[in-house]
Write a protein that holds these residues in place. Structure first.
Motif, PDB file in Angstrom:
ATOM      1  N   TYR A   9       0.839  -1.213   0.000  1.00  0.00           N
ATOM      2  CA  TYR A   9       0.000   0.000   0.000  1.00  0.00           C
ATOM      3  C   TYR A   9       0.867   1.253   0.000  1.00  0.00           C
ATOM      4  CZ  TYR A   9       0.659  -1.294   4.891  1.00  0.00           C
ATOM      5  OH  TYR A   9       1.193  -1.706   6.076  1.00  0.00           O
ATOM      6  N   SER A  10       2.017   1.136  -0.651  1.00  0.00           N
ATOM      7  CA  SER A  10       2.949   2.261  -0.748  1.00  0.00           C
ATOM      8  C   SER A  10       2.640   3.189  -1.910  1.00  0.00           C
ATOM      9  CB  SER A  10       4.384   1.750  -0.919  1.00  0.00           C
ATOM     10  OG  SER A  10       4.788   1.054   0.223  1.00  0.00           O
ATOM     11  N   GLU A  11       1.780   2.735  -2.823  1.00  0.00           N
ATOM     12  CA  GLU A  11       1.387   3.591  -3.938  1.00  0.00           C
ATOM     13  C   GLU A  11      -0.095   3.927  -3.776  1.00  0.00           C
ATOM     14  OE1 GLU A  11       2.651   0.471  -4.564  1.00  0.00           O
ATOM     15  OE2 GLU A  11       4.746   0.926  -5.047  1.00  0.00           O
ATOM     16  N   LEU A  12      -0.512   5.041  -4.352  1.00  0.00           N
ATOM     17  CA  LEU A  12      -1.841   5.540  -4.050  1.00  0.00           C
ATOM     18  C   LEU A  12      -2.943   4.685  -4.666  1.00  0.00           C
ATOM     19  CD1 LEU A  12      -2.560   7.753  -2.183  1.00  0.00           C
ATOM     20  CD2 LEU A  12      -2.729   9.322  -4.084  1.00  0.00           C
ATOM     21  N   ALA A  13      -2.964   4.584  -5.997  1.00  0.00           N
ATOM     22  CA  ALA A  13      -4.060   3.853  -6.642  1.00  0.00           C
ATOM     23  C   ALA A  13      -3.704   3.603  -8.097  1.00  0.00           C
ATOM     24  CB  ALA A  13      -5.363   4.641  -6.567  1.00  0.00           C
ATOM     25  N   SER A  60     -13.847   1.632   4.853  1.00  0.00           N
ATOM     26  CA  SER A  60     -12.619   2.310   4.441  1.00  0.00           C
ATOM     27  C   SER A  60     -11.321   1.545   4.692  1.00  0.00           C
ATOM     28  CB  SER A  60     -12.532   3.691   5.081  1.00  0.00           C
ATOM     29  OG  SER A  60     -12.436   3.580   6.473  1.00  0.00           O
ATOM     30  N   THR A 202      -7.744  -1.862  -0.730  1.00  0.00           N
ATOM     31  CA  THR A 202      -6.603  -1.005  -0.402  1.00  0.00           C
ATOM     32  C   THR A 202      -5.279  -1.583  -0.883  1.00  0.00           C
ATOM     33  OG1 THR A 202      -7.759  -0.218   1.569  1.00  0.00           O
ATOM     34  CG2 THR A 202      -5.384   0.146   1.488  1.00  0.00           C
ATOM     35  N   GLY A 205      -4.868  -2.095  -5.565  1.00  0.00           N
ATOM     36  CA  GLY A 205      -5.150  -1.139  -6.620  1.00  0.00           C
ATOM     37  C   GLY A 205      -6.071   0.008  -6.259  1.00  0.00           C
ATOM     38  N   ALA A 206      -6.909  -0.173  -5.237  1.00  0.00           N
ATOM     39  CA  ALA A 206      -7.815   0.908  -4.870  1.00  0.00           C
ATOM     40  C   ALA A 206      -7.072   1.998  -4.101  1.00  0.00           C
ATOM     41  CB  ALA A 206      -8.963   0.369  -4.014  1.00  0.00           C
ATOM     42  N   LEU A 207      -7.648   3.203  -4.124  1.00  0.00           N
ATOM     43  CA  LEU A 207      -7.120   4.275  -3.288  1.00  0.00           C
ATOM     44  C   LEU A 207      -7.308   3.893  -1.822  1.00  0.00           C
ATOM     45  CD1 LEU A 207      -6.068   7.198  -3.041  1.00  0.00           C
ATOM     46  CD2 LEU A 207      -8.438   7.973  -3.227  1.00  0.00           C
ATOM     47  N   PHE A 208      -8.452   3.357  -1.544  1.00  0.00           N
ATOM     48  CA  PHE A 208      -8.758   2.812  -0.214  1.00  0.00           C
ATOM     49  C   PHE A 208     -10.097   2.118  -0.317  1.00  0.00           C
ATOM     50  CE2 PHE A 208     -12.184   5.528   1.506  1.00  0.00           C
ATOM     51  CZ  PHE A 208     -12.262   6.442   0.462  1.00  0.00           C
TER      52      PHE A 208
END
Lengths: 340, 340, 340, 340
Positions: A9-13, A60, A202, A205-208
């Motif tokens: 989860y180091s990249e946003l999306a 979330s 999360t 690939g998702a933003l969250f």
């Protein structure tokens, strides 16, 4: 630092997710996940798991998903059974206990809980002076990167249901689990064997956002009250719904999980080829090679990752890949490893 | 439906916010709000409130922010004082009680709590057979669209601190409050008078997220443990941090709040000109005109909004504007109102 | 059944206690432990522990005493450290968890927690993703009948205080511990080394009741609120106060504990003489002899007691004596044992 | 002070209760209310309420009884409905909230809740942003000494069951209620109309203890786990069981309640004869005469009692009688009142 293998989860999306969010513009939608995006995403998920009556809720994050399902399912004296390595037991700051429930643990094997572990805990809990185990929590893939096979999950599910326990699966990494070569489970199988689970966005690939799936009817009533009470009912729930729509409408979810696994396998093969072993058999996007301490020390200067455990006089480390891990980062890591 | 005035979170996010999110691409960042975006956003907020030592935490929503601050501040027997109209008392499904704490309420006036309300509750709570009030919760702007003036907030703050109470401000709509013509408070004033508060992003242009500000030292320790335990420590905390950076680096936050208020004032002026009165003096982005029931009924066929209360033989309704409310939606509403 | 060695609360109360209760007649007293009996009992206890400023609270039972002290001392994210055999972890139906707190456990040795156990747990709990250990819970005597010596308790206390932890002692059987030949601690020592503890009445002659002693100032404020909130503020608190007055005014408490131990030692000596060993060295009023299964089976037909554990191909059983255990019951047991 | 009319728990226990306790001598019994005394007492109570299948549990006090039943009955988001004067709302230090549940209140009338009060609260709680009322709590007799008649209780019970709510009666003073001339309810009626209630011992002759009666099957499972978890499972449960046996085997319970009421009625009649009125119609053992302030002041020098409320320019006070109130104390009070 050349690259961080600390987590997924180091990249946003993923760009498709960002595009889906941006495309909405200033269109108005209903609040609290009662919007058309969330409805369509729910339908896509129900189709994927081949269960038309499951309830889907968009949440979330993972710790919230875990505490919502568990605290909603249990009466005050009831408890959870989990592996000692289980995320809820180790890394959620006592979130389950903060809702009033004890987590009973078993050693398990390779991060997995077996029917015998569950049975042993039930046999110890004999009367009202002890908590009453009522729900089994497992992670798929597990905290040590392993996966339950269909036979293993079926055995565990049968054990749970025979003994009056709910089976709940933390699917923060369900995508990489189900897309692992070592796993013969389908989404449908998961929905058949578990009473509730979540599909993690999360870390894939998702933003969250996570999609909580509640299959068993007893666990369905009033879940939205529980969500709101714990502060988890996002006013702009549409923001999660539309991401899951993007993930599930054309197979993006599995595609990203597959990419993640693929890079982990290249990494694992290269590490093995360089002469190193693993603490756990690498099958998904978290791998745990064992290196001499001086290698670990040198690697820390170039790459981001966490040390895991002392293994005799060496150290296992955790390397995590994601859909976003560049192939050349993997290749460079292997080159650096060989040259150290 | 021509337009929904139901609330100020019906649109996803301001384009600048979406652009900021998209601009990050596949850059890697640290998890759990320990990233550079969150650090910069914290600095911007500390500058804005002119307090260099306040702790800033980024949280995904308002109910979570409320329950985190309150449950972290209180010992088990301690209680909150709030207005009967307070969001935590009415519309958060008992979130505060679910953390073990009672909410003691006063009628208040125009949605605002006065020192005399606080004193009266303290005077009733005399011994260990009753809870011990320890924190005062108010909303700015309030649930009925009113705002505390500097004199009012100072009086309340003085009363709290004289009587050993913390003052916590729910700032879900802090932007529209501080940008209201009826409010003479600055961000600095708020930080001086409150012990903790939050600056709402969700209702003022952000995709989601609130910035919790903890000023008083006693309330600071271990707050991140509390965040994690309640499931509120977003792994991609950067996603909130970068939004607040976008909101506070060039004045976007106040600009959007000002736009929101401006449309509400046009709406209010037009409604007044059309011959209708208000349940509460309209000063920010929630207004409460009173219409005959047949007007309300007709309006419901064209616009989205909530009925509020019966006021004699009429009905007050809640109309909410946001940065995204199109000016022509306001104009059309006024035309339709006159023609009904 | 000739006699039950199941526990030390099988008889109602010592005659002197019953007389003290009866002697009160229809005299009126203040409610909620604000009566003269409770005041005098508190003074007697403060004299006994040689600490004039400790707070004393009279509580109806042990589980309540444990949960009151622990939940009062901790913030939501803080946790307890205990032995795996600790009563709060095993036999209180998750009472501590029900107040929101996790119990972190160590294997310990002979039912006792050592500084190294505490250190190991602290070393594992490194950040806000894990609970924060804040209080160490031990039992004296322990759940397996062993006792902490002065040196052991001092070491543990030093470790706790060096590492910012409170030390709390469950003294349900403090009397038999301090009157054990194996224990060189005085009441004064206990009060010096612990931050809080309780002196058990229920298992040492009282009809019911425990005296909670809070020494450390930080733990004192508002404890009566906590007591009331958990339903533990007995309206007729005098009923416990006067029992503790009777127990402590002329040395009855130690006398009864001594009698209890004496019978256990006769029992232990006889069992050893009959050729059997023990799972734990017998030093107080709970002893754990190991018998072949057929002996256990035969004994169950004549005496009441609990099986404890499988020890290789034999079984350890728990025999508990009390002030009320008739000497001839002990003698008969030994005769029966030799004749089986 | 000549006498205290502060409450009905100022004396320890009726002589027959003390004798019953003393008579047990050093007989051994099973722990945790699994003893023969408790079994017999349960049978006596089931006979009294004419319900052979109700579950009976013996608990040490009223606040514990309330919190056990309520927290056992509710899911996390469910709430209680009570009168504003209800003991759980005012005088139990947030005990219900500490178990996670909100108490929704209505003004009621004369300390009593009416169906319309319940309906109004239900009508306000419309969706998942609010708690879900699930249980109605009333006290019989009430906190202001009034009693529900059979018609009133039936109406309330019908309303509850029609709307899916449990009805729970706090019977700390059930004896004086059912023995009031103003009350036409029998124990059988109470058991028929309520889902659960408790029969108070502490305020009617017992040393301590309440008998919780659970009639409705849904509320029965695992209640002993809940008792233990909250610290309420007394190891010497027999101590309560045998008191209830003494109270119910020969009608002592009703006899003592009748004595208590009788003295209250003499007191009330005398006060009325002396020219004073009452805040609430006196019908049971708590009465609330209204006196000029100078009379209140003088009475405080001679008698113990609590001031209740300002009533215009006078003060209502609470006078409580018990089985132990000497008749001459009542007479003297009336003489003193007339002579002041």
């Amino acid at each position: 630092m050349k690259h961080s293998f600390k987590n997924d989860y180091s990249e946003l999306a993923h760009p498709q997710i960002m595009n889906a969010l941006a495309a909405i513009g200033d269109r108005q939608f209903e609040g609290y996940s009662l919007d058309e995006y969330s409805f369509r995403a729910s339908e896509l998920i129900r189709a994927k798991i081949e269960n038309t009556s499951a309830d889907i809720h968009f949440i979330s994050g993972g710790t919230l998903s875990n505490l919502l399902v568990i605290s909603s399912a249990l009466r005050p004296h009831e408890a959870v059974i989990a592996c000692k390595s289980g995320h809820i037991f180790v890394h959620e700051t006592g979130a389950i206990e903060s809702t009033g429930h004890k987590v009973c643990t078993a050693e398990g094997e390779n991060g997995k809980l077996r029917p015998r572990d569950v049975e042993a805990i039930l046999d110890e809990h004999t009367d009202e002076h002890m908590v009453k185990p009522r729900l089994v929590y497992i992670s798929q893939s597990t905290e040590v990167g392993t996966v339950y096979t269909k036979a293993e999950l079926r055995e565990l599910s049968d054990c749970c249901h025979k003994r009056g326990l709910y089976l709940f699966i933390d699917g923060a990494r369900l995508g990489t689990a189900l897309n692992s070569h070592a796993c013969d489970l389908t989404y449908k199988d998961v929905a058949e064997l578990a009473d509730a689970f979540y599909i993690g966005g999360t870390k894939n690939g998702a933003l969250f956002g996570e999609a909580v799936v509640i299959k068993t009817d007893e666990l369905k009533p009033d879940f939205r009250f529980i969500i709101k009470q714990r502060g988890a009912l996002l006013s702009k729930g549409a923001a999660i719904g539309l991401q899951f729509e993007a993930l599930f409408k054309d197979g993006l979810y599995d595609e990203l999980a597959g990419q993640s696994n693929k890079k982990a396998m290249i990494l694992a093969d290269g590490i093995r080829a360089a002469g190193y072993g693993f603490q756990y058999e690498p099958v998904a996007n978290q791998i745990f090679p064992i290196f001499p301490d001086e290698i670990v020390e040198k690697l820390h200067k170039i790459y981001g990752f966490y040390d895991w455990q002392k293994v005799e006089n060496k150290t296992s480390v955790r390397l995590v890949t994601s859909w976003a891990t560049p192939e050349n980062a993997v290749e460079e890591f292997l080159i650096d490893l060989r040259e150290l």
